[in-house]
Design a protein around this motif. Structure first.
Motif, PDB file in Angstrom:
ATOM      1  N   ASP A 167       1.331   4.067  -3.015  1.00 35.59           N
ATOM      2  CA  ASP A 167       0.931   5.464  -2.802  1.00 35.59           C
ATOM      3  C   ASP A 167       2.099   6.437  -2.892  1.00 35.59           C
ATOM      4  OD1 ASP A 167      -1.635   4.732  -2.499  1.00 35.59           O
ATOM      5  OD2 ASP A 167      -1.688   4.855  -0.305  1.00 35.59           O
TER       6      ASP A 167
ATOM      7  N   ASP B  35       4.759   9.063  -4.256  1.00 30.03           N
ATOM      8  CA  ASP B  35       4.747   9.944  -5.429  1.00 30.03           C
ATOM      9  C   ASP B  35       6.099   9.948  -6.142  1.00 30.03           C
ATOM     10  OD1 ASP B  35       6.077  11.355  -3.479  1.00 30.03           O
ATOM     11  OD2 ASP B  35       4.932  13.216  -3.697  1.00 30.03           O
TER      12      ASP B  35
ATOM     13  N   GLY C 139       2.459   3.455  -8.714  1.00 31.52           N
ATOM     14  CA  GLY C 139       1.228   4.226  -8.909  1.00 31.52           C
ATOM     15  C   GLY C 139       1.213   4.908 -10.272  1.00 31.52           C
TER      16      GLY C 139
ATOM     17  N   GLU D  61       0.837  -1.211   0.000  1.00 35.56           N
ATOM     18  CA  GLU D  61       0.000   0.000   0.000  1.00 35.56           C
ATOM     19  C   GLU D  61       0.873   1.264   0.000  1.00 35.56           C
ATOM     20  OE1 GLU D  61      -2.680   0.203   3.422  1.00 35.56           O
ATOM     21  OE2 GLU D  61      -2.396   2.387   3.416  1.00 35.56           O
TER      22      GLU D  61
ATOM     23  N   THR E 264       3.177   8.047 -10.118  1.00 34.42           N
ATOM     24  CA  THR E 264       4.445   7.987  -9.391  1.00 34.42           C
ATOM     25  C   THR E 264       5.615   8.246 -10.335  1.00 34.42           C
ATOM     26  OG1 THR E 264       3.481   6.295  -7.975  1.00 34.42           O
ATOM     27  CG2 THR E 264       5.875   6.551  -7.885  1.00 34.42           C
TER      28      THR E 264
END
Ligand SMILES: Cc1ncc(C[n+]2csc(CCOP(=O)(O)OP(=O)(O)O)c2C)c(N)n1
Ligand SMILES: [Mg+2]
Length: 579
Positions: A276, A278, A299, A272, A302
């Motif tokens: 998440d 960046d 992501g 997770e 990302t």
């Protein structure tokens, strides 16, 4: 002296301390020369085992691995291990006799064989070049992190050579290796030796990306195993969380921001948090399908940065925002200095971007720290025990072993459905506590891996985790464990099957007779080799392991665990997407 002796002496004087092999007529003299000049020789029972032992020894000791094999079949027996080492860029030299006469039974095209699995074929061509050619092979292995097959033609081996030392070789050529001290520690190139360093512009971009990032994550791979201190410092300065690929497992052990392995073995929390992020910076890490779960851990928005010594590794598996060629430790140090000089490092005072309401930096918030403490380890995850009827749940088994075995351990894991259990549920003390020879995805390498790793770290309890299939494939080396007197714990996760295939094909209704086997009595087999043995059919049987640990450990222990395996492991489904 003859050429074969000179080759052994060169390697001993270059810093080799341990060699592995199976001796035949074609590598007899070179092996004896190694021994005569102080090298420890480990006789394996199969060249495949010898090669993987040398590979694991190199990975865990930081030295060049050496394996010595007979020409022809000695070399073909070693090929799977050579392929694994070559794919892993292990600095390794395979010394092999070579029958150049095509009428010889032993003749094969050894160059083509080596090249076909990604190794570098080299050769000692004549007496006058014996020292130079051997040093050149050593340099290729150490400096370029390559697996070299050094052919020693039988006729050349017998030629006479006048020994004049390493520096100032015959024919007066300058040292072929330059400063020998520089090649003794592969993978730890000094700044001056780095083939390339990132440009100022590239470094500037990385500094800016790190300064802008709110949730940065560092993923360290094999190429960052020497860079723990630098990466931790940079992570603290930029608020980054820390993860590794499987081969670097343990690198950040003890760091409060350690997420452990990224990829199929990642905890739900690690997956997770990585998803998440960046910004992900991959340090000496290929970002392959395993580490990224086929890209699903990256992501959509990302940004991805890759730092690698090898330019050809950049962007191969995932498209990257920025790729930098350079040593990971040096690059991290340079970036840290640049951040400090621009005032962007996030100290407790200078942290402008810490999330509101806490004293965190970037991703390093109080909340994330608490979650890592509570959910950061597989051992803490609740599960329904599926054991019973004479079978133990592999999670219960592995958690039980994790509790019992001393923390100072070195874990080697074979391939198969079972492999995630030891990789996820056995803690390791650092990156030299886990040896993962899985670049070729071969089964049967786990036991030899544990032997090589054990010899590199005699201060740690060696643990080999094997499936029943992989155990029987590599079983000859049980003899080597006993002969060497290694206090090893060999755990066999026995589901009486090639479980990986059963779980892959079973749900589709295919016949499974080719991948299921009748029971094998591993405890009896191991006892025959001279092991102590415990059969585990439920948690209570682990008392036998505790007993052995309390004793003198003068015989290795085999734990024959009859494991429950009604369905495939959760990482296996992931793995088969890559087939
Ligand atoms: C040398 C080699 N042969 C075959 C395979 C295909 N293969 C992958 S996993 C596996 C089964 C391994 O069985 P076991 O060691 O018992 O582990 P399990 O999957 O049952 O947990 C096989 C045959 C392989 N990867 N390598
Ligand atoms: Mg099995």
């Amino acid at each position: 002296m003859i050429v074969a002796e000179a080759v052994g002496r060169v390697l001993a004087e270059a810093g080799v301390d341990t060699a592995f092999g199976v001796v035949g007529s074609g590598n007899f003299h070179v092996t004896n020369a190694l021994v005569a000049h102080g090298v420890r020789f480990v006789a394996a029972r199969h060249e495949g085992g010898a090669t993987t032992m040398a590979d694991a020894y190199a990975r865990m000791s930081g030295k060049v691995g050496i394996v010595s094999v007979h020409q022809g079949p000695g070399l073909t027996n070693a090929v799977t291990g050579i392929a694994e080492a070559a794919k892993s860029r292990t600095p390794l030299i395979v010394l092999t006799g070579e029958a150049t006469d095509v009428r010889s039974n032993f003749h094969i095209d050894q160059d083509a064989l080596a090249a076909s699995v990604g190794a570098v074929p080299l050769r000692v061509t004549e007496a006058g070049r014996a020292v130079e050619d051997t040093l050149s092979a050593y340099r290729t292995a150490a400096r370029d992190r390559r697996t070299v097959v050094l052919n020693l033609p039988l006729d050349v081996q017998q030629e006479l050579v006048e020994w004049r030392g390493l520096i100032g070789e015959p024919h007066g050529t300058p040292s072929a290796v330059g400063s020998l001290s520089a090649v003794k520690s592969p993978g730890t190139l000094s700044d001056a030796e780095s083939p390339r360093t990132p440009s100022a512009a590239e470094l500037g971009t990385l500094v800016r990306l790190l300064a802008e990032a709110r949730r940065p994550v560092f993923v360290a791979g094999r190429g960052a195993r020497h860079a723990r201190a630098e990466l931790e410092e940079l992570a603290d300065a930029t608020g980054a969380l820390l993860a590794t690929s499987a081969v670097a497992k343990g690198l950040f052990r003890g760091n409060p921001w350690d997420l452990d392995v990224s990829g199929g073995f990642a905890t739900p929390l690690a997956a997770e948090l990585i998803r998440d992020a960046d910004l992900i910076v991959a340090w000496g890490c290929a970002l392959n399908m395993w580490t990224t779960r086929h890209g699903r851990l990256i992501g959509e928005h990302t940004k991805l940065v890759q730092v690698d010594l090898d330019e050809s590794a950049l962007g191969v598996h995932r498209p990257v925002t920025l790729g930098l060629v350079g040593d990971t430790a040096t690059t991290a140090r340079t970036v840290l200095h640049a951040l400090a000089s621009t005032g962007d490092a996030r100290g407790p005072v200078g942290n402008a971007r810490g999330s509101a309401g806490d004293a965190g930096r970037g991703y390093q918030s109080v909340e994330v720290a608490a979650r890592i403490r509570a959910e950061g380890r597989w051992q803490a995850m609740p599960y329904d025990d599926e054991g019973g009827d004479g079978l133990i749940d592999p999670r219960t088994l592995t958690i039980g072993l994790d509790d019992l075995l001393p923390g100072e351990r070195i874990v080697a894991v074979d391939s198969g459905n079972f492999m995630g259990y030891p990789a996820m549920f056995l803690d390791v003390p650092d990156e030299r506590g886990f040896c993962f020879t899985q670049a070729f995805q071969s089964i049967g390498l786990g036991l030899a891996t544990a032997i090589g790793a054990a010899l590199a770290r005699p201060d740690r309890l060696p643990v080999a985790a094997l499936g029943d299939g992989g155990a029987l494939m590599g079983i000859a080396e049980l003899d080597t464990v006993v002969r060497l007197g290694l206090p090893m714990v060999v755990v066999v996760y026995d589901d009486e099957a090639y479980g990986a295939e059963v779980h892959h094909f079973g749900p589709h209704g295919h016949p499974l007779g080719t991948v299921r086997f009748p029971p094998a009595d591993f405890a009896a087999i191991a006892t025959g080799y001279g092991f102590a043995a415990v059969t585990v059919t439920g948690p209570g049987d682990l008392a036998g392991v505790a007993e052995w640990l309390k004793g003198p450990r003068d015989r290795p222990l085999l734990v024959h665990a009859k494991v429950a395996g009604k369905r495939g492991s959760w990482w296996l489904e992931e793995a088969f997407k890559g087939h």
